[in-house]
Design an enzyme around this catalytic site. Sequence first.
Site, PDB file in Angstrom:
ATOM      1  N   PRO A  14       0.794  -1.228   0.000  1.00 20.04           N
ATOM      2  CG  PRO A  14      -0.154  -1.125   2.112  1.00 20.04           C
ATOM      3  CD  PRO A  14       0.519  -2.078   1.157  1.00 20.04           C
ATOM      4  CG  ASN A  15      -0.161   4.475   1.271  1.00 19.47           C
ATOM      5  OD1 ASN A  15      -1.090   5.084   0.726  1.00 19.47           O
ATOM      6  ND2 ASN A  15      -0.256   3.960   2.483  1.00 19.47           N
ATOM      7  NE  ARG A  22       2.234  13.394   0.894  1.00 18.98           N
ATOM      8  CZ  ARG A  22       1.560  12.839   1.913  1.00 18.98           C
ATOM      9  NH1 ARG A  22       0.483  12.134   1.689  1.00 18.98           N
ATOM     10  NH2 ARG A  22       1.961  13.011   3.146  1.00 18.98           N
ATOM     11  CE1 TYR A  27       9.323   4.789   2.670  1.00 16.02           C
ATOM     12  CE2 TYR A  27       7.809   6.645   2.585  1.00 16.02           C
ATOM     13  CZ  TYR A  27       8.288   5.525   3.232  1.00 16.02           C
ATOM     14  OH  TYR A  27       7.752   5.134   4.420  1.00 16.02           O
ATOM     15  CG  ASN A  78       8.272  -2.467   0.074  1.00 16.29           C
ATOM     16  OD1 ASN A  78       7.782  -2.591   1.202  1.00 16.29           O
ATOM     17  ND2 ASN A  78       8.863  -1.361  -0.328  1.00 16.29           N
ATOM     18  CB  ALA A  81       1.690   0.117   6.184  1.00 17.35           C
ATOM     19  CD  GLU A 102      10.821  -8.077   5.185  1.00 17.02           C
ATOM     20  OE1 GLU A 102      11.574  -8.941   5.713  1.00 17.02           O
ATOM     21  OE2 GLU A 102      10.108  -7.312   5.847  1.00 17.02           O
ATOM     22  CG  HIS A 104      11.250  -2.965   4.091  1.00 17.45           C
ATOM     23  ND1 HIS A 104       9.882  -2.829   4.044  1.00 17.45           N
ATOM     24  CD2 HIS A 104      11.497  -4.147   4.684  1.00 17.45           C
ATOM     25  CE1 HIS A 104       9.328  -3.889   4.590  1.00 17.45           C
ATOM     26  NE2 HIS A 104      10.278  -4.712   4.993  1.00 17.45           N
ATOM     27  NE  ARG A 111      11.018   5.506   8.093  1.00 15.12           N
ATOM     28  CZ  ARG A 111       9.981   5.445   7.241  1.00 15.12           C
ATOM     29  NH1 ARG A 111       9.945   4.496   6.325  1.00 15.12           N
ATOM     30  NH2 ARG A 111       9.010   6.332   7.324  1.00 15.12           N
TER      31      ARG A 111
HETATM   32  O1  CA2 Z   1      10.726   1.455   3.406  1.00 15.11           O
HETATM   33  C1  CA2 Z   1       9.810   0.821   2.855  1.00 15.11           C
HETATM   34  O2  CA2 Z   1       9.897   0.379   1.719  1.00 15.11           O
HETATM   35  C2  CA2 Z   1       8.479   0.639   3.598  1.00 15.11           C
HETATM   36  O3  CA2 Z   1       8.010  -0.677   3.312  1.00 15.11           O
HETATM   37  C3  CA2 Z   1       7.539   1.689   3.042  1.00 15.11           C
HETATM   38  C4  CA2 Z   1       6.185   1.749   3.752  1.00 15.11           C
HETATM   39  C5  CA2 Z   1       6.368   1.813   5.269  1.00 15.11           C
HETATM   40  O4  CA2 Z   1       5.095   1.732   5.910  1.00 15.11           O
HETATM   41  C6  CA2 Z   1       7.278   0.704   5.784  1.00 15.11           C
HETATM   42  O5  CA2 Z   1       7.431   0.853   7.182  1.00 15.11           O
HETATM   43  C7  CA2 Z   1       8.636   0.758   5.113  1.00 15.11           C
HETATM   44  C8  CA2 Z   1       5.400   2.973   3.318  1.00 15.11           C
HETATM   45  C9  CA2 Z   1       5.215   3.127   1.850  1.00 15.11           C
HETATM   46  C10 CA2 Z   1       4.577   4.468   1.612  1.00 15.11           C
HETATM   47  O6  CA2 Z   1       5.083   4.990   0.418  1.00 15.11           O
HETATM   48  C11 CA2 Z   1       4.850   6.319   0.163  1.00 15.11           C
HETATM   49  C12 CA2 Z   1       5.489   6.816  -0.944  1.00 15.11           C
HETATM   50  C13 CA2 Z   1       5.331   8.144  -1.265  1.00 15.11           C
HETATM   51  C14 CA2 Z   1       4.514   8.953  -0.509  1.00 15.11           C
HETATM   52  C15 CA2 Z   1       3.864   8.440   0.587  1.00 15.11           C
HETATM   53  C16 CA2 Z   1       4.032   7.116   0.931  1.00 15.11           C
END
Ligand code: CA2
Length: 150
Positions: A14-15, A22, A27, A78, A81, A102, A104, A111
């Site tokens: 997700p996201n 953003r 990221y 990946n 969340a 896996e 990330h 974090r």
């Molecule tokens: O570091 C990673 O790849 C995560 O899997 C990314 C997740 C986070 O919840 C994990 O703890 C670590 C979040 C992805 C959200 O991606 C976004 C990208 C751009 C703008 C907002 C969110």
Amino acid sequence: MTGQAHRVLVIHGPNLNMLGRREPGIYGSDSLADIDARIMDEGKRLGLLVETFQSNHEGAIVDRIQGALGTCAGIVINPAAYTHTSVAIRDALLAVSVPVIEVHLSNIHKRESFRHKSLVSDVAQATLAGFGAQGYLLALQGLARILSQA
Ligand code: CA2
């Protein structure tokens, strides 16, 4: 390479469809389409048949993992969340019983403490965290090696 190319599924949770729009400081500034293009190129270079999938929905991710049963030789995921919450994704990965890597983008251990726990790490063959998008390419390289030795 001899024989049939291995099919590999790359899953983005997700996201991750928001990448590049953003939070570039955490990221990176590449979009998910940019990253998928690099994943596809690396898959070709390694002789893998790669398919990518993104969903914001836990059940859709579980369905896609189940769909890999008997068709995919390995999974790169990946779970975003859901890494920290999803027993369902963990159970689906276990049920398919192929090597899982896996990934990330960020180093989850640097974090917030709620990101330190992954429900996927101990069912994965390896975890890459903190290499940004390059982590997916490193994961494919590792998976190609595992599959060539199987
Ligand atoms: O570091 C990673 O790849 C995560 O899997 C990314 C997740 C986070 O919840 C994990 O703890 C670590 C979040 C992805 C959200 O991606 C976004 C990208 C751009 C703008 C907002 C969110």
